[in-house]
Scaffold this motif. Structure first.
Motif, PDB file in Angstrom:
ATOM      1  N   UNK A  80       6.782  44.672   7.658  1.00  0.00           N
ATOM      2  CA  UNK A  80       7.652  44.469   6.502  1.00  0.00           C
ATOM      3  C   UNK A  80       8.890  45.354   6.601  1.00  0.00           C
ATOM      4  N   UNK A  81       8.688  46.625   6.970  1.00  0.00           N
ATOM      5  CA  UNK A  81       9.818  47.536   7.147  1.00  0.00           C
ATOM      6  C   UNK A  81      10.779  47.029   8.219  1.00  0.00           C
ATOM      7  N   UNK A  82      10.221  46.567   9.313  1.00  0.00           N
ATOM      8  CA  UNK A  82      11.038  46.089  10.435  1.00  0.00           C
ATOM      9  C   UNK A  82      11.874  44.885  10.021  1.00  0.00           C
ATOM     10  N   UNK A  83      11.244  43.912   9.418  1.00  0.00           N
ATOM     11  CA  UNK A  83      11.978  42.703   9.039  1.00  0.00           C
ATOM     12  C   UNK A  83      13.009  42.976   7.955  1.00  0.00           C
ATOM     13  N   UNK A  84      12.696  43.886   7.026  1.00  0.00           N
ATOM     14  CA  UNK A  84      13.676  44.243   6.011  1.00  0.00           C
ATOM     15  C   UNK A  84      14.877  44.935   6.656  1.00  0.00           C
ATOM     16  N   UNK A  85      14.626  45.829   7.613  1.00  0.00           N
ATOM     17  CA  UNK A  85      15.718  46.502   8.313  1.00  0.00           C
ATOM     18  C   UNK A  85      16.601  45.527   9.064  1.00  0.00           C
ATOM     19  N   UNK A  86      15.986  44.552   9.721  1.00  0.00           N
ATOM     20  CA  UNK A  86      16.754  43.551  10.465  1.00  0.00           C
ATOM     21  C   UNK A  86      17.593  42.706   9.509  1.00  0.00           C
ATOM     22  N   UNK A  90      21.588  42.160   9.384  1.00  0.00           N
ATOM     23  CA  UNK A  90      22.261  40.855   9.360  1.00  0.00           C
ATOM     24  C   UNK A  90      23.244  40.755   8.208  1.00  0.00           C
ATOM     25  N   UNK A  91      22.990  41.514   7.137  1.00  0.00           N
ATOM     26  CA  UNK A  91      23.880  41.541   5.977  1.00  0.00           C
ATOM     27  C   UNK A  91      24.970  42.601   6.132  1.00  0.00           C
ATOM     28  N   UNK A  92      25.096  43.169   7.339  1.00  0.00           N
ATOM     29  CA  UNK A  92      26.080  44.220   7.649  1.00  0.00           C
ATOM     30  C   UNK A  92      25.901  45.450   6.770  1.00  0.00           C
ATOM     31  N   UNK A  93      24.684  45.686   6.343  1.00  0.00           N
ATOM     32  CA  UNK A  93      24.391  46.836   5.495  1.00  0.00           C
ATOM     33  C   UNK A  93      23.576  47.838   6.314  1.00  0.00           C
ATOM     34  N   UNK A  94      24.272  48.523   7.227  1.00  0.00           N
ATOM     35  CA  UNK A  94      23.581  49.425   8.131  1.00  0.00           C
ATOM     36  C   UNK A  94      23.069  50.672   7.415  1.00  0.00           C
ATOM     37  N   UNK A  95      23.689  51.015   6.301  1.00  0.00           N
ATOM     38  CA  UNK A  95      23.244  52.201   5.566  1.00  0.00           C
ATOM     39  C   UNK A  95      21.818  52.034   5.066  1.00  0.00           C
ATOM     40  N   UNK A  96      21.413  50.800   4.765  1.00  0.00           N
ATOM     41  CA  UNK A  96      20.029  50.552   4.363  1.00  0.00           C
ATOM     42  C   UNK A  96      19.167  50.090   5.532  1.00  0.00           C
ATOM     43  N   UNK A  97      19.802  49.490   6.535  1.00  0.00           N
ATOM     44  CA  UNK A  97      19.037  48.991   7.681  1.00  0.00           C
ATOM     45  C   UNK A  97      18.405  50.130   8.474  1.00  0.00           C
ATOM     46  N   UNK A  98      19.199  51.160   8.770  1.00  0.00           N
ATOM     47  CA  UNK A  98      18.717  52.221   9.668  1.00  0.00           C
ATOM     48  C   UNK A  98      17.487  52.932   9.113  1.00  0.00           C
ATOM     49  N   UNK A  99      17.448  53.339   7.831  1.00  0.00           N
ATOM     50  CA  UNK A  99      16.224  54.001   7.340  1.00  0.00           C
ATOM     51  C   UNK A  99      14.979  53.121   7.436  1.00  0.00           C
ATOM     52  N   UNK A 100      15.117  51.823   7.147  1.00  0.00           N
ATOM     53  CA  UNK A 100      13.971  50.920   7.264  1.00  0.00           C
ATOM     54  C   UNK A 100      13.464  50.865   8.708  1.00  0.00           C
ATOM     55  N   UNK A 101      14.410  50.752   9.633  1.00  0.00           N
ATOM     56  CA  UNK A 101      14.031  50.642  11.044  1.00  0.00           C
ATOM     57  C   UNK A 101      13.466  51.958  11.571  1.00  0.00           C
ATOM     58  N   UNK A 102      13.966  53.077  11.050  1.00  0.00           N
ATOM     59  CA  UNK A 102      13.382  54.381  11.434  1.00  0.00           C
ATOM     60  C   UNK A 102      11.918  54.465  10.992  1.00  0.00           C
ATOM     61  N   UNK A 103      11.654  54.017   9.760  1.00  0.00           N
ATOM     62  CA  UNK A 103      10.273  54.072   9.270  1.00  0.00           C
ATOM     63  C   UNK A 103       9.364  53.163  10.091  1.00  0.00           C
ATOM     64  N   UNK A 104       9.845  51.971  10.410  1.00  0.00           N
ATOM     65  CA  UNK A 104       9.038  51.050  11.217  1.00  0.00           C
ATOM     66  C   UNK A 104       8.731  51.663  12.579  1.00  0.00           C
ATOM     67  N   UNK A 105       9.745  52.303  13.175  1.00  0.00           N
ATOM     68  CA  UNK A 105       9.547  52.921  14.489  1.00  0.00           C
ATOM     69  C   UNK A 105       8.594  54.118  14.402  1.00  0.00           C
TER      70      UNK A 105
END
Length: 651
Positions: A80-86, A90-105
């Motif tokens: 869920x974290x990974x897909x939300x980050x992606x 896709x919405x060009x919102x990297x400020x929210x993407x990166x924390x989600x992807x960090x948690x998934x990783x």
């Protein structure tokens, strides 16, 4: 190269096989499986599947909603974290993407999927070193990971490691020989140092992949074939209409001599059809406040020509009257970025924000006047301007022409660049003319001293061109060749010209006018310190046309070298004239090609006068309005007040 990397988003969908150890053990089997309630992970997987379908259909916001529900159903679930980050990506919102992807990783560090997606996101935000490490890990876990090779090549290239970038692309092509996207990235990587090899790739693929037209057109432009480049850019836009292809076309119009002033506005206005203006953010009603809040939005608060003209303004503007906000929209930072940050009472980095969030930030800051410094150049934020987050919006400096954007109210110019009655019909904006000059140049502290006149030692005149090759149109080169015909024994030096067809084109055009190849010297692009030292080899500089010089003209005058320019009827063809008029040297401004030749012959015919000029020109330049930062700041402040007054009248 990054645009190709954006195509690859390896998502962990419920149907995918596990990329590593499961995050949670499967639920125990029930005696009655049909009636067993789904586990939290199963509920989340079902929501993720629905989100994936929505995302594939282009409904990113609805997909984000599904992924957020999946997170609520199974807190801490890495998929869920990974897909939300992606989706945020896709919405060009990297400020929210990166924390989600960090948690998934963090939950699943040995998954090539989490390593890849976090690495890709970090590369997009300019954090190249950890991005490279993560992508290397993804490739160790999955050696045939084609997408990771593509993104890793992009990260290496942006991190100034072109050889490593090429190695990754070659490995990708070994996995998928002839892959169009990988070959396109290779062409982009080759185009500066090996443009002929890049051209061979484009010509091989262009018929089967029309989306390569923009890249091919840019390659033609880079070697000075501006008319062909314009036609290919137009074809690219017609084949794939959009903001990016149109922006590239508009930029190419600046260089093409065949374009008239009447052509400009209809083409530029087309940009409005490709900017999302749904639910315009609108300006905040600030109410009375002591200072005018000035916002500047730019990708170029770094070592870039725009920065050299903007920095002295920020150093001298009256901070008792104006509250300065800088909105920086580029992933690369350097020492100049830090200088700008120190000058800004309010510094905002918006590279990781999509248009709506960036516009909301500007609105919440209560900006009174938002000034764009990019226009249609690389890294622009036209998408933010279209949402009108400030009551007054203007453009200045970065793009010498109209934006065409309905929501931009003013363009800041001067009376020479845009005389009353000449260029109004080329602009969607109202023109605000600064007195004396729109330019304010600050020499860098390590600029070398002025050198002796080389003609005294050489025994012949050396002309020089310091502008990029794209600006060297055929009419411009023909004019220069005619000048050399009239100055026997003269030479010409071209800076920043790549080997191959770019040089062959120039030599052939000069050859048509009887100028032998041995009278022409070419140089590759060199580092900043070597660039300034190259002025020691030149007696007289020749300005490009129709796209005349700005930064290079100032650099040249500072180094004691006179510049001859041909004035035109478009804004972009009048920058050189604007600078020379402000300098107090209107006699170096030619109205016709014949007069250009006459000015050059006159300067070349009197070496003692040329020597005296070289010794005194820097002093004259530094005493001119161009280098008077305090005076420029006062005139700029007055222009801000003029815009406020005009806006009140218009409203």
């Amino acid at each position: 190269m990054g645009f190709f990397a954006n195509w690859f988003k390896s998502k962990a969908k419920p149907a995918d096989p596990p990329a590593g150890p499961p995050v949670e053990p499967p639920a125990a089997a029930s005696q009655n499986a049909e009636s067993a309630a789904p586990t939290p992970a199963q509920q989340a997987d079902a929501l993720i599947a629905e989100g994936n379908a929505l995302e594939d259909a282009g409904d990113i916001q609805a997909a984000i909603g599904k992924y957020e529900r999946a997170m609520a159903a199974a807190p801490g679930y890495w998929r869920a974290l990974l897909n939300l980050g992606i989706a945020f990506d896709a919405d060009a919102n990297m400020r929210q993407a990166v924390p989600m992807l960090r948690q998934a990783h963090a939950l699943h560090p040995q998954s090539h999927i989490t390593c890849y997606n976090l690495g890709r996101a970090l590369a997009k935000t300019g954090d190249y070193v950890p991005a490279i490490e993560l992508l290397q890990t993804a490739l160790r876990l999955k050696p045939d990971f084609f997408e990771a090779l593509i993104v890793l090549a992009d990260a290496y290239e942006e991190n100034q490691q072109p050889n490593e970038a090429m190695r990754q692309l070659d490995q990708a092509l070994a996995l998928r020989p002839g892959h169009t996207g990988a070959l396109r990235n290779k062409a982009i990587l080759l185009k500066d140092e090996h443009p002929d090899e890049a051209e061979a790739i484009y010509e091989k693929l262009i018929d089967e992949a029309p989306d390569l037209l923009t890249g091919y057109a840019q390659l033609l432009l880079d070697r000075g074939e501006s008319e062909r480049a314009f036609e290919f850019h137009k074809h690219a836009f017609e084949s794939n209409p959009g903001a990016e292809s149109l922006g590239a076309l508009l930029m190419s119009m600046c260089y093409a001599a065949s374009i008239s002033g009447a052509d400009l506005l209809p083409w530029h206005r087309k940009i409005n059809a490709f900017l999302d203006k749904t639910g315009v953010i609108g300006a905040k009603n600030n109410g009375p406040h002591e200072k005018i809040r000035l916002g500047f939005i730019s990708p170029d608060f770094r070592r870039h020509p725009v920065a050299y003209f903007a920095e002295p303004l920020f150093e001298n503007i009256d901070k008792e009257k104006f509250d300065i906000f800088m909105y920086f929209s580029h992933e690369k930072k350097d020492d100049l970025t830090e200088r700008f940050r120190a000058l800004a009472p309010h510094w905002r980095e918006i590279i990781d924000l999509n248009a709506r969030d960036a516009a909301r930030q500007i609105r919440e800051d209560g900006i009174d006047i938002l000034i764009d410094l990019a226009g249609h150049t690389t890294g622009n934020r036209r998408d933010v301007l279209a949402l009108k987050p400030a009551p007054i919006q203007a453009t200045w400096l970065g793009y010498i022409g109209t934006t065409g954007i309905d929501e931009v109210d003013f363009r800041i110019v001067d009376e020479t660049s845009d005389p009353p009655g000449m260029t109004e019909n080329q602009h969607s904006e109202t023109l605000i003319r600064l007195p004396l000059t729109q330019w304010c140049y600050k020499p860098q502290p390590d600029t070398p001293a002025v050198s002796p006149l080389p003609a005294l030692a050489n025994g012949y005149i050396t002309f020089g061109s310091f502008n990029q090759c794209a600006k060297l149109s055929e009419p411009c080169l023909q004019m220069w060749a005619r000048l050399m015909q009239q100055v026997p024994g003269s030479r010409i030096q071209f800076m920043a010209i790549a080997e191959g067809k770019a040089r062959e084109r120039i030599a052939a055009l000069f050859g048509q006018h009887g100028i032998e190849r041995q009278r022409i010297v070419f140089h590759k692009r060199v580092p900043w310190d070597q660039y300034f030292n190259s002025y020691a080899q030149v007696d007289i500089a020749l300005d490009s046309w129709p796209y005349t010089g700005g930064t290079t003209t100032c650099d040249t005058l500072l180094m004691g070298v006179p510049v001859i320019t041909l004035i035109g009827t478009r804004s972009v063809a009048r920058s050189g004239a604007s600078l020379l008029t402000a300098l107090g040297r209107p006699e170096w401004v030619a109205q016709t090609p014949d007069q250009f030749v006459q000015i050059g012959v006159q300067l070349a015919s009197d070496l003692p006068a040329l020597e005296r000029l070289r010794a005194s020109l820097r002093k004259q330049f530094m005493a001119s309005p161009i280098a008077d930062a305090a005076g420029f700041a006062r005139r700029f402040e007055n222009a801000m007040m003029q815009m406020c007054d005009l806006r009140t009248v218009i409203s």
